[in-house]
Design an enzyme around this catalytic site. Structure first.
Site, mmCIF file in Angstrom:
data_model
loop_
_atom_site.group_PDB
_atom_site.id
_atom_site.type_symbol
_atom_site.label_atom_id
_atom_site.label_comp_id
_atom_site.label_asym_id
_atom_site.label_seq_id
_atom_site.Cartn_x
_atom_site.Cartn_y
_atom_site.Cartn_z
ATOM 1 N N GLU A 1272 0.814 -1.218 0.000
ATOM 2 C CA GLU A 1272 0.000 0.000 0.000
ATOM 3 C C GLU A 1272 0.851 1.274 0.000
ATOM 4 O O GLU A 1272 0.583 2.227 0.729
ATOM 5 C CB GLU A 1272 -0.980 -0.014 1.182
ATOM 6 C CG GLU A 1272 -1.947 -1.185 1.080
ATOM 7 C CD GLU A 1272 -2.878 -1.339 2.287
ATOM 8 O OE1 GLU A 1272 -2.743 -0.551 3.244
ATOM 9 O OE2 GLU A 1272 -3.724 -2.253 2.264
ATOM 10 N N GLU A 1378 -6.818 -9.769 -2.598
ATOM 11 C CA GLU A 1378 -7.558 -9.778 -1.320
ATOM 12 C C GLU A 1378 -9.046 -9.526 -1.585
ATOM 13 O O GLU A 1378 -9.667 -8.682 -0.945
ATOM 14 C CB GLU A 1378 -6.998 -8.701 -0.376
ATOM 15 C CG GLU A 1378 -5.499 -8.783 -0.142
ATOM 16 C CD GLU A 1378 -4.956 -7.664 0.743
ATOM 17 O OE1 GLU A 1378 -5.767 -7.058 1.487
ATOM 18 O OE2 GLU A 1378 -3.741 -7.402 0.706
#
Length: 1504
Positions: A1272, A1378
């Site tokens: 991220e 995910e």
């Protein structure tokens, strides 16, 4: 009578007059020994002359920096000199101011060195804004080279001496500089002095009687019968039989050279038929009169002056032809010539080097020496004396070539000579003398071989050595201006003169500086001169159209042919000639201009109405300067144009026939009636046909009466002959071939392969690369061998300029390889390129003549036994024909010497003009063009016809462009529901949004809209559309901003709400593609607009598309993609022990494992939980640990690492063959750091991170499917804030160094999920990827794209697909890492299924993992099961999809056919096969793996 004895004594000594000369003597010395380089410079000649501080003994006195150079004064080994360093421009150096006087002749010298390698350095004098080049030398490092030169000036005044080198990387070292002025009297005294010394001898005569006694006052008369110094003039064959000319010539000259009569193109016009008859006659004549002959020449290095047949040769055949030429001409005149010009002008040109390699000249000299060892072998070159600015043939370059030739190893030394052509304009006499000094230092014989002066008659002098005589034209003056069909496709050192003397262009060759020319746009325009060539430069260009311009007046009804010579300052770049008229832009043509040489652009145009226009040149490469010279625009009336047709037809299409009628006695018969009936047209002219001609007698009769050649519309194409793989059907094509052969009609083979991906057999698109390679190879073998030797030509890889299906699969040499294979199978048939828009559309930059030539050169490099016969196919699908451009394009391509066919002529135009354009405009000029060979008319354009049944669904276009292009691509789906998507109709459909000013403009043939004067982010251009609920919209547009780069979003405003469809980081000077998508909750009108927070930037918009799809169409895209990407064909054959097929055997295929990686996250709670393990391992082939590998889990306390839980999970999943994604090395979110990490800074944090990376990556090295490296790092920047902006780069680099075989992933959220999140848009993701791709490591770092896919509420599925398209254009593996959906329970499973289906079907996605493993503390957003591992609705979705995709042990059954075969299309994966036969109770089993590389494997043979 007394006999007088004369004693003749030749006195070879020479003494000066007793009176001392008052003139400064000239120093003829020059240093060229030891590779022209000495350890220390010599003292300055003439003690420096007028140069102050010439040997730098007084440091900086009188010397200054020139430009931006930094200068230093050095003293090494008692040698003082000056160094110019940190040079950014060629002229950055050291300088001294001098005063130059008109009428003086200046000789110049200096000693130079560079600090590394070697580089040409010139001495230049800047005076009155002009630059006088005094000379140049190739300076070297570690030793000193002498530059010697000279100059004169046109008026007295100050000047500035400086040194320049184009190699700005080198320092220039200067020492021992001299500038010596001489008066005209002194200069003449040097000549007199030298003549007395070198050209004269003292003769002493004594007269004696018979007794030997001296006789006083005897009268002596000495008559010179022949000049001792060879002086002559060139001749041509017109001297033969012309006694007056012969008498005049032989009285004056002692040597001659033949202008053309010994040249190769004169003695061997047809290969193998040598004719020396004229040269022999001329040689015998001059030999009889005692006039020596210089042999001119053995070969000529200029490509323009070759025999036509030679150009088609290559390789060994070319070498043998050259060897035969040298042997023939050198042995014929062996020992009889004064010298041989061996490889003429091989400094300026390199024809033989390009054909035979860099040692071509050396080898030809060696051949000539072997065949005629006693005759002197000359280099013969121009501009060595004439032009100090011509660095190609400077004395230094001449010496370099001489040294190469001196290295030739032969018996005895090769006798070399220096030939200097001496074609002068305004002679620079001091430079001429200095150049002779330099070359004279070699001690080789020097001849001035072709002396002439191009100058006004009032100043022209005929100081000839070997004199070039002028030639006069003969015949009657033509009424019309003849057309010049010539074109030059080589890049030349100097441009040719303008065609038609420039036509209506003012000052076409720039001889008069800026006269007639001006700047266009913001370019800076400089008028300059180099090597005697004047030209204009447009520099400082910011827009493509910034260039040089001239106003012209264009008349309706005239046909204009245009040409210009162009160069760019760096690399190579397409440059277009454009005429701006009434706000419209007419492209006249283009060329790929190069640096360091001149390229010819040839084109043409007509106009619809008379009026003024601006000629300009444009290039999308704004970094390149555009250099322009020799511009021509010649108008022709229609009558003149037609006269060109007639002249060319009479010359090329007709021949004279002479018939004599005689009786049986052989006596002439007058008044006999002659009737000549033409049975067949000699010029091949034909028409395309299709299978409907078979059995249609009326059609056959009509066709065969008219045409001599044909091509088949579809019947030979791959998609017609092999509809089903392996089942070829040539029956229709064979029947058509047989029909036309019976009627003597030639056939063009169309085509072997078509490079357009749309027109492939349907089964081809699904093949893997290796399988496709074999299929293509079989196709080429099958069709070429079938019709070997029966066709007039083959279109080999059709339309391979516009399309690249094969190249995208096999790489850039795909066409090359197919041509090579086809030629190997059918070596006598001509192999054609075949392309559209090369004649039709000057604005189509993909298929310009220059691009066509580029591809041809690639194909001409094919190495085969003998030359590959290539041809030029031009489809000629016209709308409104640009006839002058068509002719110019044919001129350009004809310069190749290859056959040209117009292969598919048709005209898309209204019926009232179609006939006129096709017959008068197209057929007539193509038939009359001097180099055009053949033509086939096309009845229809196959690409515009739909084959078979029309498809119900619109196919999806998965393509996306992530490069910034010079021109936007066409709108996808032709714009879909967007009105006027490519802005061709101006403002139609478009309006302003907010307070912006909207301009509709055109540049380079491309129309677009600009939103300028923006105050709010949403100020832009807008279009109203109607959006329907239930449809899925894919959107694209091409965008540009006026400066820098800025994110630009596409937004739909509907009912006061704003829907973001996508964004891109738009750039200035090029076009970026935005691709996105959306759905709407209710039907109704909406406003599309574009927004950017940077209100200082204009937004430019073009090629907009909004395509709606129904849910059925969208699902059909899934199916099509899955069939191609996720499945493969399996063919099984059952045979008995004797190898005989077994029909009706029962086949059962059980899938054990899914091939597509599909998984789920897991936590430590799976350890020891057998129920969870059983449920998990039945379904998934990959997993990721939720927290167990994260830093905050493995090192809670600094320095105490605990991997026990992660290790146990790794062992568990490895036991079950389940791959593991490493998640993660570090996380950039500050909330999720080990508590002790947040307090660290500087080196302490750096060392902690380094230990973490080394620890976790080395622990699991080689065991993981991939690593999420810096998780991220688009949304967060914890480590960047602490350690600087290159943290991600460094961590990726370290992780790769520790584990180089594992793929390193970025992993980010909202890239697929939220088009409104600008932080992690596909454009931002690509930006970060490019940074990581720049990591320098041994081998390439293996990168991957991780997309978390945490969707919230309704997924925007069209946007998701478009984002995958964009990222997929990188070619990197993409994983959905995910996947989950936060939504109400009644819709969550449905949304989850939509996301999984879209990910699985997308051709660029290589794996998916859901973030939904069971956790007793609760799942992150959704679970697949309850605590007892019973499926929840989301778990049912997983099982449903696994059953569809072949998971959960899917089973396929069936029976073998009569030949024992069973075929099935299966998902990739691991399979167990069992075969049983009910009659014999026999069974057999087999295991196999089906992968993406095995779409069509060989049949698996199982014995039953």
């Amino acid at each position: 009578m007394k006999r007088l004895l004369l004693q003749l004594l030749a006195l070879w000594s020479f003494s000066l007059s007793r009176c001392e000369s008052t003139f400064v003597p000239y120093d003829y010395s020059a240093t060229v020994e030891a590779s022209n380089c000495l350890d220390k410079p010599l003292k300055p000649q003439y003690n420096g002359g007028i140069i102050v501080n010439p040997d730098l003994r007084d440091g900086p006195q009188a010397w200054l920096p020139f430009g931006n150079a930094k200068i230093e004064f050095k003293d090494i080994g008692h040698d003082k000199f000056v160094v110019a360093r940190e040079r950014k421009q060629p002229h950055d150096s050291v300088s001294q101011k001098v005063h130059l006087e008109k009428g003086r002749l200046y000789t110049f010298s200096a000693w130079l060195q560079v600090n590394n390698g070697k580089a040409p350095v010139s001495a230049v004098f800047k005076t009155n804004g002009e630059y006088k080049h005094a000379g140049s030398v190739i300076a070297e490092s570690k030793c000193w080279s002498m530059l010697k030169g000279g100059l004169t000036v046109d008026e007295s005044g100050p000047g500035e001496l400086y040194f320049e080198s184009n190699d700005t990387r080198v320092e220039i070292w200067v020492d021992s500089v001299s500038l010596q002025p001489f008066t005209q009297e002194e200069w003449k005294s040097h000549q007199d002095h030298s003549i007395h010394k070198e050209r004269k001898r003292t003769v002493r005569i004594r007269v004696v009687n018979s007794k030997g006694e001296p006789v006083q006052k005897a009268s002596l008369s000495i008559e010179q019968r022949k000049l001792g110094f060879p002086f002559g003039c060139e001749v041509e064959k017109n001297i033969l039989g012309n006694h007056a000319y012969q008498s005049w010539f032989t009285k004056r000259f002692t040597v001659t050279t033949f202008a053309n009569e010994m040249k190769w193109y004169s003695t061997e016009v047809v290969r193998g038929k040598e004719d020396y008859s004229i040269a022999d006659k001329m040689f015998r004549f001059f030999k009889k009169h005692g006039v020596a002959v210089r042999g001119h020449n053995i070969v000529w290095s200029d490509p323009k002056y070759q025999t036509k047949w030679l150009n088609s040769l290559s390789g060994r055949e070319f070498y043998n032809a050259v060897k035969q030429r040298v042997s023939s001409v050198a042995s014929r005149y062996k020992g009889q010539l004064e010298g041989w010009d061996v490889v003429n002008e091989n400094l300026h040109f390199s024809y033989f080097e390009k054909k035979m390699g860099p040692k071509a000249s050396r080898n030809i000299f060696k051949m000539a020496q072997a065949f005629d060892p006693t005759t002197t072998k000359f280099i013969n070159e121009y501009n060595t004396l004439e032009e100090p600015r011509d660095l190609d043939s400077s004395p230094a370059k001449f010496l370099k070539k001489l040294r190469e030739l001196k290295s030739i190893v032969v018996r005895g030394n090769i006798s070399l000579g220096i030939g200097l052509e001496s074609h002068f304009k305004t002679p620079n006499i001091p430079f001429m003398r200095s150049a002779l000094d330099i070359l004279g230092a070699t001690d080789l014989p020097i001849w001035l071989t072709e002396v002439d002066v191009e100058a006004p008659k009032n100043v022209q002098r005929t100081n000839y050595f070997i004199v070039r005589t002028s030639k006069s034209s003969a015949g009657c003056e033509e009424k019309y201006v003849p057309y010049d069909y010539s074109a030059t496709i080589e890049c030349l050192g100097n441009p040719n003169k303008p065609q038609y003397n420039g036509g209506i262009i003012v000052n076409p060759d720039l001889q008069n500086g800026s006269q007639g020319w001006s700047q266009l746009g913001n370019a800076k325009v400089d008028f300059t001169e180099f090597g005697g060539n004047k030209f204009v430069i447009a520099r400082g260009r910011n827009q493509s159209y910034d260039s040089v311009s001239q106003k012209v007046y264009l008349e309706k009804g005239l046909l204009y042919t245009f040409s210009a010579w162009l160069q760019v300052s760096q690399g190579n770049a397409p440059v277009r000639a454009v005429f701006k008229k009434n706000g419209e832009y007419k492209l006249a043509g283009s060329v790929i201009a190069e640096s360091k040489c001149w390229s010819m652009l040839k084109g043409g145009l007509t106009v619809d109405e008379s009026g003024p226009a601006d000629l300009l040149f444009e290039s999308e490469d704004t970094c390149a300067e555009i250099w322009v010279d020799s511009v021509s625009l010649q108008p022709f009336t229609q009558e003149e144009w037609n006269s060109h047709h007639e002249q060319s037809i009479n010359m090329k299409r007709k021949g004279s026939v002479r018939i004599r009628a005689v009786n049986s006695a052989g006596e002439p018969v007058p008044n006999a009636t002659i009737s000549i009936l033409q049975n067949k047209l000699g010029f091949p002219f034909g028409c395309a046909v299709e299978s409907n001609i078979l059995g249609n007698q009326a059609y056959q009769d009509w066709f065969t009466k008219r045409f001599t050649v044909t091509t088949f519309g579809n019947e030979m194409k791959w998609y017609s002959t092999e509809v089903v793989r392996g089942k070829e059907d040539y029956s229709t094509a064979d029947a058509m071939v047989k029909l036309f052969q019976q009627h003597g009609i030639a056939i063009r083979g169309h085509n072997i392969i078509w490079d357009n991906p749309i027109y492939q057999p349907s089964w081809v698109k699904a093949l893997s690369v290796s399988d496709l390679y074999n299929a293509v190879k079989r196709r080429v073998f099958s069709v070429v061998t079938r019709y070997k030797g029966q066709l007039a030509g083959w279109d080999v890889v059709n339309e391979n300029l516009h399309f690249s299906f094969l190249e995208s699969k096999f790489g850039p040499k795909a066409s090359y390889n197919v041509f090579a294979q086809a030629h190997a199978l059918d070596p006598t048939t001509t192999m054609f390129m075949n392309e559209y828009n090369t004649l039709e559309q000057p604005g189509d930059s993909v298929a310009t003549p220059a691009r066509y030539l580029q591809k041809l050169r690639e194909l001409q490099s094919i190495h085969v036994a003998g030359n590959i016969p290539l041809g030029i196919g031009l489809q000629s699908h016209f709308s409104t024909p640009n006839i002058p451009y068509m002719r110019s394009a044919l001129d350009t391509l004809a310069a190749t010497g290859l056959p040209i066919w117009l292969t598919e002529i048709d005209v898309a135009a209204p019926p009232n003009v179609q006939f006129i354009w096709e017959v008068n405009s197209l057929l007539s000029p193509s038939h009359s063009h001097s180099q055009y060979r053949y033509r086939v008319a096309q009845q229809n354009k196959v690409r515009n016809l739909k084959q078979g049944c029309e498809e119900k669904n619109v196919p999806y276009d998965y393509s996306a462009t992530i490069e910034c292009l010079g021109n936007p691509n066409k709108p996808q789906y032709n714009g879909g529901i967007i009105v006027n998507p490519d802005l061709q109709n101006g403002s139609q459909g478009w309006s302003q949004m907010g307070n912006t000013k909207v301009d509709f403009t055109e540049f380079g043939g491309n129309k677009f809209v600009i939103a300028r004067g923006r105050n709010q982010s949403y100020d832009s251009v807008s279009q109203k559309v109607y959006l329907e609920k239930g449809l899925l919209y894919t959107f694209s547009a091409w965008l540009q901003v006026s400066k820098g780069n800025s994110p630009v979003r596409a937004v739909f405003k509907k009912n006061g709400k704003y829907k973001h469809a996508g964004s891109v980081i738009a750039e200035s000077k090029c076009w970026s593609m935005l691709k996105g998508g959306l759905t709407v909750d209710e039907s109704g009108p909406a406003d599309l607009y574009f927004e950017s927070e940077d209100t200082t930037a204009e937004i430019w918009v073009d090629s907009v598309s909004l395509q709606p799809f129904t849910q059925e169409e969208w699902s059909s895209h899934h199916k099509q993609s899955i069939d191609i990407t996720r499945k493969g064909a399996v063919r099984i054959r059952a045979v008995n022990s004797a190898g005989e097929p077994v029909p009706n055997a029962t086949i059962s295929i059980l899938q054990n494992r899914l091939g597509f990686p599909f998984g789920c996250s897991a936590g430590s709670n799976i350890l020891g939980n057998q129920a969870f393990q059983d449920w998990f391992t039945k379904r998934f082939t990959v997993t990721v640990f939720e927290n167990e590998m994260k830093w905050y889990s493995t090192e809670v306390v600094r320095g105490k690492e605990d991997y026990s839980t992660a290790d146990a999970m790794v062992r568990l999943f490895k036991q079950h063959g389940i791959a593991i994604r490493g998640h993660h090395i570090i996380l950039d979110d500050p909330k999720y750091q080990p508590s002790w990490v947040t307090a660290l800074n500087g080196p302490d944090l750096y060392n902690a991170v380094k230990r973490r990376v080394d620890s976790v990556v080395s622990r699991y090295k080689g065991q993981l499917a991939s690593w999420d490296v810096v998780n991220e790092n688009l949304h967060f920047s914890f480590f960047e804030n602490k350690m600087g902006p290159k943290v991600s780069y460094n961590v990726f680099e370290q992780a790769h160094a520790v584990d180089p075989t594992t793929t390193m992933f970025m992993n980010e959220f909202n890239t697929l999920e939220q088009p409104g999140d600008a932080v992690s848009s596909p454009a931002r993701y690509l930006q970060k990827l490019r940074e990581l791709q720049s990591i320098r490591v041994p081998g390439n770092i293996s990168l991957g794209i991780g997309l978390e896919s945490h969707f919230f509420n309704t997924p925007n599925i069209p946007y998701m697909r478009s984002a995958l398209d964009t990222l997929g254009a990188t070619g990197l593996p993409i994983w959905l890492t995910e996947v989950d959906v936060a939504a109400p329970p009644n819709v969550q499973a449905n949304y989850f299924e939509q996301v999984l289906r879209e990910g699985h079907a997308h051709p660029k996605v290589t794996g998916m993992v859901t973030w939904s493993g069971y956790n007793p503390r609760g799942c992150f957003r959704m679970c697949l099961t309850d605590g007892n591992f019973r499926n929840l609705p989301t778990g049912d979705v997983v099982d449903k999809l696994l059953r569809e995709w072949g998971g959960l042990r899917g089973k396929t059954t069936g029976l073998t056919d009569a030949d024992g075969y069973f075929e099935a299309s299966l998902f990739h994966g691991d399979y167990d096969l069992s075969i049983a036969h009910p009659l014999t109770n026999s069974t057999a089993s087999h295991s196999f793996k089906l992968t993406s590389d095995d779409y069509h494997p060989s049949p698996t043979v199982v014995r039953v």
